[in-house]
Write an enzyme that holds these catalytic residues in place. Structure first.
Site, PDB file in Angstrom:
ATOM      1  N   GLU A 199      -9.669  12.912   6.858  1.00 43.13           N
ATOM      2  CA  GLU A 199      -9.690  14.110   6.156  1.00 43.13           C
ATOM      3  C   GLU A 199     -11.001  14.469   5.887  1.00 43.13           C
ATOM      4  O   GLU A 199     -10.552  16.469   6.323  1.00 43.13           O
ATOM      5  CB  GLU A 199      -9.306  13.446   5.159  1.00 43.13           C
ATOM      6  CG  GLU A 199      -7.443  13.780   4.796  1.00 43.13           C
ATOM      7  CD  GLU A 199      -6.920  13.053   3.450  1.00 43.13           C
ATOM      8  OE1 GLU A 199      -7.471  11.687   3.302  1.00 43.13           O
ATOM      9  OE2 GLU A 199      -6.503  13.700   2.729  1.00 43.13           O
ATOM     10  N   ASP A 254       0.822  -0.953  -0.187  1.00 42.51           N
ATOM     11  CA  ASP A 254       0.417  -0.352  -0.380  1.00 42.51           C
ATOM     12  C   ASP A 254       0.878   1.148   0.254  1.00 42.51           C
ATOM     13  O   ASP A 254       1.637   1.754   0.516  1.00 42.51           O
ATOM     14  CB  ASP A 254      -0.701  -0.055   1.115  1.00 42.51           C
ATOM     15  CG  ASP A 254      -2.010   1.016   0.888  1.00 42.51           C
ATOM     16  OD1 ASP A 254      -1.998   1.706   0.070  1.00 42.51           O
ATOM     17  OD2 ASP A 254      -2.642   1.124   1.962  1.00 42.51           O
ATOM     18  N   TYR A 309       1.151   5.329  -0.941  1.00 40.62           N
ATOM     19  CA  TYR A 309       0.811   7.080  -0.180  1.00 40.62           C
ATOM     20  C   TYR A 309       0.744   7.922  -1.101  1.00 40.62           C
ATOM     21  O   TYR A 309       1.870   8.773  -0.900  1.00 40.62           O
ATOM     22  CB  TYR A 309       1.606   7.215   1.228  1.00 40.62           C
ATOM     23  CG  TYR A 309       1.113   8.087   2.100  1.00 40.62           C
ATOM     24  CD1 TYR A 309      -0.414   7.912   2.886  1.00 40.62           C
ATOM     25  CD2 TYR A 309       1.987   8.895   3.069  1.00 40.62           C
ATOM     26  CE1 TYR A 309      -0.609   9.071   4.021  1.00 40.62           C
ATOM     27  CE2 TYR A 309       1.677   9.677   3.882  1.00 40.62           C
ATOM     28  CZ  TYR A 309       0.551   9.382   4.359  1.00 40.62           C
ATOM     29  OH  TYR A 309       0.233  10.263   5.623  1.00 40.62           O
ATOM     30  N   ARG A 347       0.349  15.333  13.094  1.00 40.51           N
ATOM     31  CA  ARG A 347       1.790  15.654  13.431  1.00 40.51           C
ATOM     32  C   ARG A 347       1.737  17.564  13.330  1.00 40.51           C
ATOM     33  O   ARG A 347       2.351  17.613  12.392  1.00 40.51           O
ATOM     34  CB  ARG A 347       2.779  15.120  13.310  1.00 40.51           C
ATOM     35  CG  ARG A 347       3.357  14.022  12.809  1.00 40.51           C
ATOM     36  CD  ARG A 347       4.513  13.730  12.362  1.00 40.51           C
ATOM     37  NE  ARG A 347       3.996  14.465  10.730  1.00 40.51           N
ATOM     38  CZ  ARG A 347       3.996  13.164   9.478  1.00 40.51           C
ATOM     39  NH1 ARG A 347       3.764  12.175   9.983  1.00 40.51           N
ATOM     40  NH2 ARG A 347       3.905  13.499   8.040  1.00 40.51           N
ATOM     41  N   HIS A 381      -3.204  13.901   0.604  1.00 45.18           N
ATOM     42  CA  HIS A 381      -3.573  13.178   1.135  1.00 45.18           C
ATOM     43  C   HIS A 381      -2.656  12.969   2.208  1.00 45.18           C
ATOM     44  O   HIS A 381      -3.570  13.518   3.772  1.00 45.18           O
ATOM     45  CB  HIS A 381      -4.312  12.053   0.955  1.00 45.18           C
ATOM     46  CG  HIS A 381      -4.035  10.798   2.303  1.00 45.18           C
ATOM     47  ND1 HIS A 381      -5.455  11.189   2.900  1.00 45.18           N
ATOM     48  CD2 HIS A 381      -3.040   9.788   2.753  1.00 45.18           C
ATOM     49  CE1 HIS A 381      -5.311   9.836   3.761  1.00 45.18           C
ATOM     50  NE2 HIS A 381      -3.588   9.259   4.035  1.00 45.18           N
ATOM     51  N   ARG A 426      -8.325   4.271  12.943  1.00 41.52           N
ATOM     52  CA  ARG A 426      -7.199   5.745  12.979  1.00 41.52           C
ATOM     53  C   ARG A 426      -6.394   6.185  14.766  1.00 41.52           C
ATOM     54  O   ARG A 426      -5.575   5.829  14.944  1.00 41.52           O
ATOM     55  CB  ARG A 426      -8.024   6.896  12.828  1.00 41.52           C
ATOM     56  CG  ARG A 426      -8.401   7.313  11.452  1.00 41.52           C
ATOM     57  CD  ARG A 426      -7.471   6.991  10.419  1.00 41.52           C
ATOM     58  NE  ARG A 426      -8.183   7.204   9.275  1.00 41.52           N
ATOM     59  CZ  ARG A 426      -7.160   6.642   7.886  1.00 41.52           C
ATOM     60  NH1 ARG A 426      -5.947   6.663   8.442  1.00 41.52           N
ATOM     61  NH2 ARG A 426      -7.615   7.115   6.529  1.00 41.52           N
ATOM     62  N   GLU A 451      -9.060   4.152  -2.552  1.00 37.16           N
ATOM     63  CA  GLU A 451      -7.691   4.074  -2.802  1.00 37.16           C
ATOM     64  C   GLU A 451      -7.900   3.074  -5.110  1.00 37.16           C
ATOM     65  O   GLU A 451      -8.844   2.392  -4.684  1.00 37.16           O
ATOM     66  CB  GLU A 451      -6.960   2.688  -2.460  1.00 37.16           C
ATOM     67  CG  GLU A 451      -6.809   3.439  -1.270  1.00 37.16           C
ATOM     68  CD  GLU A 451      -6.002   2.734  -0.313  1.00 37.16           C
ATOM     69  OE1 GLU A 451      -4.312   2.242  -1.411  1.00 37.16           O
ATOM     70  OE2 GLU A 451      -5.312   2.926   1.058  1.00 37.16           O
ATOM     71  N   GLU A 475     -10.151   3.910   3.604  1.00 40.71           N
ATOM     72  CA  GLU A 475      -9.698   4.824   2.653  1.00 40.71           C
ATOM     73  C   GLU A 475     -10.162   4.396   0.998  1.00 40.71           C
ATOM     74  O   GLU A 475      -9.785   3.257   1.155  1.00 40.71           O
ATOM     75  CB  GLU A 475      -8.193   4.671   2.651  1.00 40.71           C
ATOM     76  CG  GLU A 475      -8.033   5.357   4.259  1.00 40.71           C
ATOM     77  CD  GLU A 475      -6.499   4.962   3.993  1.00 40.71           C
ATOM     78  OE1 GLU A 475      -5.648   3.978   4.114  1.00 40.71           O
ATOM     79  OE2 GLU A 475      -5.599   6.355   5.233  1.00 40.71           O
ATOM     80  N   LYS A 529      -4.940  -1.307  10.265  1.00 41.54           N
ATOM     81  CA  LYS A 529      -5.046  -1.470   8.898  1.00 41.54           C
ATOM     82  C   LYS A 529      -4.620  -2.786   8.242  1.00 41.54           C
ATOM     83  O   LYS A 529      -5.500  -3.516   7.275  1.00 41.54           O
ATOM     84  CB  LYS A 529      -3.661  -1.111   8.204  1.00 41.54           C
ATOM     85  CG  LYS A 529      -3.729   0.381   8.572  1.00 41.54           C
ATOM     86  CD  LYS A 529      -4.765   1.217   7.184  1.00 41.54           C
ATOM     87  CE  LYS A 529      -3.686   2.816   7.729  1.00 41.54           C
ATOM     88  NZ  LYS A 529      -4.382   3.201   6.872  1.00 41.54           N
ATOM     89  N   TYR A 552       1.612   3.211  15.295  1.00 39.75           N
ATOM     90  CA  TYR A 552       2.754   3.297  14.351  1.00 39.75           C
ATOM     91  C   TYR A 552       3.845   3.643  14.349  1.00 39.75           C
ATOM     92  O   TYR A 552       4.845   3.524  13.568  1.00 39.75           O
ATOM     93  CB  TYR A 552       1.557   4.389  13.175  1.00 39.75           C
ATOM     94  CG  TYR A 552       1.516   5.663  13.430  1.00 39.75           C
ATOM     95  CD1 TYR A 552       2.430   6.374  11.972  1.00 39.75           C
ATOM     96  CD2 TYR A 552       1.299   6.312  14.433  1.00 39.75           C
ATOM     97  CE1 TYR A 552       2.814   7.457  12.309  1.00 39.75           C
ATOM     98  CE2 TYR A 552       1.468   7.805  14.407  1.00 39.75           C
ATOM     99  CZ  TYR A 552       2.472   8.418  13.348  1.00 39.75           C
ATOM    100  OH  TYR A 552       2.473   9.785  13.555  1.00 39.75           O
ATOM    101  N   THR A 590      -4.454   6.415  -0.106  1.00 36.26           N
ATOM    102  CA  THR A 590      -5.877   7.238  -0.794  1.00 36.26           C
ATOM    103  C   THR A 590      -5.812   8.113  -1.846  1.00 36.26           C
ATOM    104  O   THR A 590      -4.862   9.243  -1.766  1.00 36.26           O
ATOM    105  CB  THR A 590      -6.288   8.145   0.997  1.00 36.26           C
ATOM    106  OG1 THR A 590      -6.138   6.896   1.553  1.00 36.26           O
ATOM    107  CG2 THR A 590      -7.267   8.658   1.120  1.00 36.26           C
TER     108      THR A 590
HETATM  109 CA    CA Z   1      -3.845   2.987   2.266  1.00 38.80          CA
END
Ligand code: CA
Length: 388
Positions: free
Chosen positions: A336, A106, A108, A122, A113, A215, A179, A177, A231, A222, A322
């Site tokens: 988001e 996967d 990113y 962060r 996103h 989440r 995708e 997500e 996930k 993570y 995403t």
């Molecule tokens: Ca993903």
């Protein structure tokens, strides 16, 4: 004999011809092609046993020249009268997982996103990490929990951050997500990187992906090795694999890449796909993510995934990450779309942030065809069941 009627404006006309795996009552799953609202049995229609398999893998492993040849044979077959025993109404078949997933990666690849998630996870640092514009960031996912559209998703439980000690329980921030996934047809040997220019030879087709994400579990677990249990409980894919050969007219240049990537990530003409996605939450469209906005191209993702000499295999699935555009209603994840749950969206009159038990999410997409028509991807759908 049957002549398949294709209504004007069908997303499954002769320019599409996506492959899937279906069964009818009392028969074993086998490969079919969708034409309008019919499924054509290829083992019966083309009299080739490679299509009697319960997955696309044996056919995909035959390689690019065969994909071209079979697409022409299918077009000839369905343009004329088709033997009755090879045609089934879509509503009379059961659709299955279309291919056997070998490895699942996967990425990113959306700058929008990645920037939004950076701001949310962060808030005190730069939204993009220093590596982001130099390589397509990704991680290895769990191939065994990739499931076909329609599979119900049990709400996961796990650890999340607590006040003084971690708490354990069902996820309270269950998300989607939206995708796009790429299915490898012919693999590459250990030690041999795949050039970005070999993408067309290697990649068979495209599916829609919903990479379900917890989440609260993700945010606690993570650091420093990346996504894990937040996930891996389920990733859903659409039933139909749209061949790359059907998407020539959907190719568009990727957004400008600055700084210029390293030589192994350069393509003669970096291209993405002009796909329009739509995310429906309990039947109401809440977002329309545009795939054309993705920063990294599919070919760059494949080149990066193998540059260290990692082999690839028939059935490998690599997903884009995403898909999010610049506008709020183009965001492909609810974290988001609702800005971490602080800005609810209205779904059927109610303010909503994350998924509740019983919620159903469906992602659809279409792309330009060769003659002003549209090519459909079907849908990837899933409903949330209570935690066990
Ligand atoms: Ca993903």
């Amino acid at each position: 004999m049957t002549r398949i009627a294709i209504p004007e404006g069908s997303l499954f006309g002769l320019a599409n011809l996506p492959y899937g795996v279906f069964s009818t009552p009392g028969t074993a799953p086998r490969v079919g092609v969708r034409v309008a609202d019919s499924v054509v049995d290829l083992a019966a229609g083309l009299r080739d046993d490679v299509f009697a398999a319960p997955s696309l893998n044996p056919f995909m492993a035959e390689g690019h020249a065969r994909w071209v040849e079979v697409r022409e044979q299918v077009l000839d077959l369905v343009s004329e009268d088709v033997p009755d025993e090879a045609v089934h109404p879509l509503g009379a078949v059961t659709l299955h997982m279309p291919f056997e997933v070998a490895d699942y990666v996967d990425f990113y690849a959306s700058e929008h996103h990645a920037s939004n998630l950076g701001r949310l996870f962060r808030p005190d640092s730069e939204p993009l990490m220093p590596n982001w514009k130099h390589l397509p960031v990704g991680y290895h996912g769990r191939a065994g929990t990739v499931v076909p559209s329609g599979t119900e998703i049990v709400r996961p439980s796990g650890q999340r951050k607590g006040e003084t000690a971690p708490a354990f329980g069902e996820s309270r921030r269950l998300d989607i997500e939206a995708e796009v996934g790429f299915v490898v047809g012919t693999g590459s040997a250990l030690g041999d990187p795949v050039s970005a220019d070999d993408f067309d030879e290697r990649v068979f087709g495209v599916v829609l992906v919903n990479d379900w994400s917890a989440r609260d579990i993700q945010a606690w677990e993570y650091v420093p090795l990346g996504p894990f249990l937040g996930k891996s409980f389920a990733t859903s894919v659409s039933h139909w694999v749209v061949p790359l050969l059907a998407l020539e007219a959907a190719r568009v240049a990727t957004p400008p890449q600055d700084p210029e990537p390293l030589p192994y990530l350069r393509e003669k003409n970096p291209w993405g796909l002009d796909l329009d996605l739509a995310v429906s939450w309990n039947g109401q469209v809440v977002s329309r993510p545009p795939y054309r906005e993705m920063y990294w191209s599919p070919a760059q993702m494949l080149a990066h995934m193998t540059v260290n000499g990692a082999s690839s295999r028939t059935g490998d699935l690599f997903a884009s990450g995403t898909v999010s555009g610049p506008a709020r209603d183009q965001r492909g994840a609810f974290i988001e779309l609702t800005w971490g749950g602080k800005e609810p969206v209205t779904v059927n009159g109610e303010p909503r942030t994350f998924l509740e038990d019983g919620d159903e999410v469906s992602i659809t997409a279409s792309a330009p065809g060769p003659a002003g028509d549209r090519i459909g991807f079907g849908e990837v759908t899933g409903r949330i069941l209570p935690a066990r």
